[in-house]
Scaffold this motif. Structure first.
Motif, PDB file in Angstrom:
ATOM      1  N   ILE A   1       0.532  -1.449  -0.107  1.00 33.44           N
ATOM      2  CA  ILE A   1       0.005   0.039  -0.066  1.00 33.44           C
ATOM      3  C   ILE A   1       0.879   0.835  -0.162  1.00 33.44           C
ATOM      4  N   GLY A   2       2.222   1.615   0.611  1.00 32.38           N
ATOM      5  CA  GLY A   2       2.403   2.587   0.902  1.00 32.38           C
ATOM      6  C   GLY A   2       3.588   2.571  -0.859  1.00 32.38           C
ATOM      7  N   ALA A   3       3.923   1.530  -1.795  1.00 30.04           N
ATOM      8  CA  ALA A   3       4.460   2.308  -2.836  1.00 30.04           C
ATOM      9  C   ALA A   3       3.386   2.694  -3.682  1.00 30.04           C
ATOM     10  N   ALA A   4       1.857   1.984  -3.879  1.00 26.51           N
ATOM     11  CA  ALA A   4       0.757   2.385  -4.332  1.00 26.51           C
ATOM     12  C   ALA A   4       0.579   3.697  -4.041  1.00 26.51           C
ATOM     13  N   ARG A   5       0.610   4.844  -2.705  1.00 30.57           N
ATOM     14  CA  ARG A   5      -0.265   5.496  -2.507  1.00 30.57           C
ATOM     15  C   ARG A   5       0.489   6.415  -2.901  1.00 30.57           C
ATOM     16  N   ARG A   6       2.198   6.230  -3.418  1.00 36.06           N
ATOM     17  CA  ARG A   6       3.204   7.247  -2.998  1.00 36.06           C
ATOM     18  C   ARG A   6       3.194   7.465  -4.736  1.00 36.06           C
ATOM     19  N   TRP A   7       2.935   5.847  -5.153  1.00 40.22           N
ATOM     20  CA  TRP A   7       2.829   6.379  -7.184  1.00 40.22           C
ATOM     21  C   TRP A   7       1.522   7.402  -7.162  1.00 40.22           C
ATOM     22  N   ALA A   8       0.303   7.243  -6.529  1.00 47.66           N
ATOM     23  CA  ALA A   8      -0.639   7.695  -6.856  1.00 47.66           C
ATOM     24  C   ALA A   8      -0.100   9.316  -6.681  1.00 47.66           C
ATOM     25  N   TYR A   9       0.233   9.466  -5.654  1.00 45.01           N
ATOM     26  CA  TYR A   9       0.739  11.237  -5.140  1.00 45.01           C
ATOM     27  C   TYR A   9       1.576  11.392  -6.454  1.00 45.01           C
ATOM     28  N   SER A  10       2.122  10.703  -6.460  1.00 45.62           N
ATOM     29  CA  SER A  10       3.049  11.605  -8.268  1.00 45.62           C
ATOM     30  C   SER A  10       2.630  11.697  -9.195  1.00 45.62           C
ATOM     31  N   LYS A  11       1.835  11.100  -9.188  1.00 46.79           N
ATOM     32  CA  LYS A  11       0.539  11.101 -10.682  1.00 46.79           C
ATOM     33  C   LYS A  11      -0.098  12.605 -10.252  1.00 46.79           C
ATOM     34  N   PHE A  12      -0.504  13.048  -9.238  1.00 44.93           N
ATOM     35  CA  PHE A  12      -1.597  14.262  -9.063  1.00 44.93           C
ATOM     36  C   PHE A  12      -0.198  14.901  -8.913  1.00 44.93           C
ATOM     37  N   GLU A  13       1.361  15.067  -8.681  1.00 43.15           N
ATOM     38  CA  GLU A  13       2.322  15.600  -8.315  1.00 43.15           C
ATOM     39  C   GLU A  13       2.178  16.158  -9.463  1.00 43.15           C
ATOM     40  N   GLN A  14       2.297  14.912 -11.085  1.00 48.18           N
ATOM     41  CA  GLN A  14       2.215  15.876 -12.108  1.00 48.18           C
ATOM     42  C   GLN A  14       1.639  15.967 -13.290  1.00 48.18           C
ATOM     43  N   PHE A  15       0.092  15.950 -12.451  1.00 51.72           N
ATOM     44  CA  PHE A  15      -0.925  16.428 -13.210  1.00 51.72           C
ATOM     45  C   PHE A  15      -1.100  17.803 -12.755  1.00 51.72           C
ATOM     46  N   GLY A  16      -0.394  18.324 -11.585  1.00 53.81           N
ATOM     47  CA  GLY A  16      -0.255  19.913 -10.706  1.00 53.81           C
ATOM     48  C   GLY A  16       0.729  20.342 -12.077  1.00 53.81           C
ATOM     49  N   ILE A  17       1.984  20.090 -12.280  1.00 48.98           N
ATOM     50  CA  ILE A  17       2.784  20.602 -12.778  1.00 48.98           C
ATOM     51  C   ILE A  17       3.014  20.340 -14.844  1.00 48.98           C
ATOM     52  N   ALA A  18       2.100  20.580 -15.108  1.00 47.45           N
ATOM     53  CA  ALA A  18       0.983  20.130 -16.318  1.00 47.45           C
ATOM     54  C   ALA A  18      -0.134  21.352 -16.866  1.00 47.45           C
ATOM     55  N   ASN A  19      -0.301  21.586 -15.025  1.00 48.15           N
ATOM     56  CA  ASN A  19      -1.405  22.929 -15.296  1.00 48.15           C
ATOM     57  C   ASN A  19      -1.243  23.340 -14.222  1.00 48.15           C
ATOM     58  N   GLU A  20      -0.321  24.485 -14.776  1.00 46.01           N
ATOM     59  CA  GLU A  20       0.447  25.661 -13.605  1.00 46.01           C
ATOM     60  C   GLU A  20       0.180  25.433 -11.982  1.00 46.01           C
ATOM     61  N   ASP A  21       0.174  24.417 -11.582  1.00 42.02           N
ATOM     62  CA  ASP A  21       0.233  24.143 -10.633  1.00 42.02           C
ATOM     63  C   ASP A  21      -0.612  24.854  -9.916  1.00 42.02           C
ATOM     64  N   ARG A  22      -1.682  23.818 -10.777  1.00 42.30           N
ATOM     65  CA  ARG A  22      -3.071  24.138  -9.965  1.00 42.30           C
ATOM     66  C   ARG A  22      -3.951  23.744  -9.247  1.00 42.30           C
ATOM     67  N   ILE A  23      -2.984  22.124  -9.069  1.00 43.49           N
ATOM     68  CA  ILE A  23      -3.527  20.924  -8.524  1.00 43.49           C
ATOM     69  C   ILE A  23      -2.891  20.554  -6.876  1.00 43.49           C
ATOM     70  N   LEU A  24      -3.335  20.510  -6.452  1.00 44.44           N
ATOM     71  CA  LEU A  24      -2.134  19.889  -5.192  1.00 44.44           C
ATOM     72  C   LEU A  24      -2.345  19.278  -4.247  1.00 44.44           C
ATOM     73  N   PRO A  25      -1.254  18.110  -4.363  1.00 46.56           N
ATOM     74  CA  PRO A  25      -1.403  16.909  -3.927  1.00 46.56           C
ATOM     75  C   PRO A  25      -0.976  16.992  -2.256  1.00 46.56           C
ATOM     76  N   ALA A  26      -1.546  16.014  -1.466  1.00 49.20           N
ATOM     77  CA  ALA A  26      -1.603  15.980  -0.120  1.00 49.20           C
ATOM     78  C   ALA A  26      -1.993  14.483   0.585  1.00 49.20           C
ATOM     79  N   TYR A  27      -1.564  14.167   2.000  1.00 41.18           N
ATOM     80  CA  TYR A  27      -1.998  13.329   2.605  1.00 41.18           C
ATOM     81  C   TYR A  27      -3.048  13.420   3.524  1.00 41.18           C
ATOM     82  N   LEU A  28      -4.248  12.726   3.591  1.00 39.96           N
ATOM     83  CA  LEU A  28      -4.763  13.025   5.007  1.00 39.96           C
ATOM     84  C   LEU A  28      -4.147  11.618   5.993  1.00 39.96           C
TER      85      LEU A  28
END
Length: 462
Positions: A65-92
């Motif tokens: 689960i750790g590797a899976a959630r870090r990969w998902a977080y990295s995808k959200f980071e990529q989408f932010g970079i591709a869209n002017e840093d308008r999307i903010l990845p985070a953990y709860l």
């Protein structure tokens, strides 16, 4: 991310260079921008982690689960970079003290979030599109078994990731939160944590769209009712929405909007079925904790499921909740999967419906409140307020009718005598608001009254 979810951000900090905020343009784009190949790529990566069991490895970079959630977080980071840093990845992050039915205590568990800030802070709310990332085998307390969880719930997780990619280029009044939760298979733990967090932090939620098992099209032997009953029956043209009576207005808004705004304009039309229960018999999912906390929430799920999730049952040969919940099989011996249990085109269509609902929630009006009055001349709807809506839609159904309305009317008046009623009959009535852009709100919770007299018919809102 927390400040944004509270509406304490400056929208100018996240403004797009080119603002696209027209709901019709966004809905038209969703049809082609949501991509079946992207969904397949995400799902292939998700199942490659071997297991995503809640108690599985959090240190490895390749499994658990750790590797899976870090990969998902990295995808959200990529989408932010591709869209002017308008999307903010985070953990709860949350802890869990063992309760009945658990497999032990846990600490440092994490839901993965991507937050797309809204363009307004006045009346600010969030829309959550969620799925559970965790998976399980027959032994629900075995953290090392091969739990690919392709249908349950890699399919929902891939959908959430794809919508984060597609929707992050657009601008919405309200904030969108794309969320992958953990611990669903152990008592809806991640969603309970988020619902509690939003309550204690004062985060207002407009709607929660939960996606759990949304990519499979084959019926198993033991699928939980209400649902399929013919083994190996295929249904790739229907999506079910489960909801509680207090949240069924969100299901109705979604189904009606699809009929009116998308169904005639997509290559493969879908049937969006409003189910009359919150979930399948004896089952549950991550929309429930949000409803229990007082938020509008629904569950999207496939028409067909491969099992009732009880692998301890006698003669259980279905894939759900077993190590056989895989992408598919190799039928020609070339070591490549060529017969898939997840239909990526079906998953794409379900993602478009989710994206449509989230878009309309994030751009559209609040639901109105109303009173249903029993008068000598029949039933009358009295709508409270009015400036926020240009029109109203009045839904009516008999006491023995299915969840969909028997009749729908439209008015620009806040006082509306309900037409077409029979004497000595009981009716459920609901109201939605329509804004100047033509977006219908969530339908308010139904009210029920006995009607004494016949009322004249009127034109149906088509």
């Amino acid at each position: 991310a927390l400040q944004v979810m509270k509406g304490l951000h400056d929208p100018a900090d996240y403004a797009a260079t080119s603002v696209i905020d027209d709901h019709e343009e966004i809905l038209c784009a969703l049809r082609t921008e949501v991509n079946a190949d992207s969904l397949r790529a995400y799902l292939e990566r998700i199942v490659s982690f071997g297991t995503r069991h809640t108690y599985s490895d959090t240190v490895s970079s390749t499994t658990g689960i750790g590797a899976a959630r870090r990969w998902a977080y990295s995808k959200f980071e990529q989408f932010g970079i591709a869209n002017e840093d308008r999307i903010l990845p985070a953990y709860l992050q949350f802890d869990y003290a063992n309760e009945t039915g658990g497999c032990g205590s846990g600490s440092g568990w994490r839901d993965v979030l991507a937050v797309l800030p809204g363009s307004r802070t006045q009346g600010h709310k969030v829309i959550i599109i969620e799925a559970h990332l965790d998976s399980r085998c027959a032994d629900n307390c075995d953290p090392t078994c091969a739990a690919n969880g392709a249908e349950d719930n890699g399919s929902g997780s891939a959908l959430v990731i794809e919508l984060a990619r597609v929707l992050s280029k657009y601008t919405f009044n309200h904030t969108m939160v794309f969320m992958l939760v953990t611990g669903e298979e152990h008592g809806l733990l991640g969603s309970r944590a988020m619902a509690q967090f939003c309550t204690t932090q004062g985060i207002a939620i407009k709607g929660v769209l939960n996606n759990d098992i949304v990519g499979g099209i084959l019926c198993g032997e033991t699928a939980s009712p209400p649902g399929c009953g013919v083994v190996n029956e295929v249904d790739s043209l229907q999506l079910r929405i489960f909801s509680h009576g207090n949240t069924r207005g969100l299901a109705r808004m979604t189904a009606l909007s699809y009929e009116e705004k998308l169904r005639a304009n997509v290559p493969v039309p879908m049937l969006v079925s409003i189910m009359g229960v919150e979930d399948r018999v004896g089952r549950g999912s991550d929309h429930i904790p949000f409803r229990e906390a007082g938020f509008q929430s629904v569950r999207f799920t496939a028409a067909n499921e491969h099992g009732n999730g009880d692998p301890d049952g006698v003669g259980y040969d279905d894939r759900q909740h077993t190590s056989d919940d895989i992408l598919g099989i190799d039928t020609d011996g070339d070591l490549l999967v060529d017969s898939f249990f997840v239909d990526f085109n079906y998953l794409q269509r379900n993602a478009v419906i989710n994206g449509m609902s989230a878009t309309l929630l994030a751009l559209g009006p609040e639901m109105p409140t109303f009173s249903l009055l029993d008068e000598p001349t029949g039933l009358r709807v009295q709508i409270n307020g009015g400036p926020a809506w240009s029109e109203y839609r009045i839904g009516v159904r008999g006491i023995n009718s299915p969840p969909a309305f028997d009749a729908l009317y439209r008015t620009d008046q806040t006082s509306f005598p309900v037409p077409g009623l029979n004497p000595a009959s009981i009716y459920y009535v609901s109201v939605a608001g329509v804004d100047p852009e033509g977006i219908t709100s969530i339908f308010a919770v139904e009210q029920v009254r006995a009607n004494d007299v016949a009322t004249a018919p009127a034109a149906i809102d088509d």
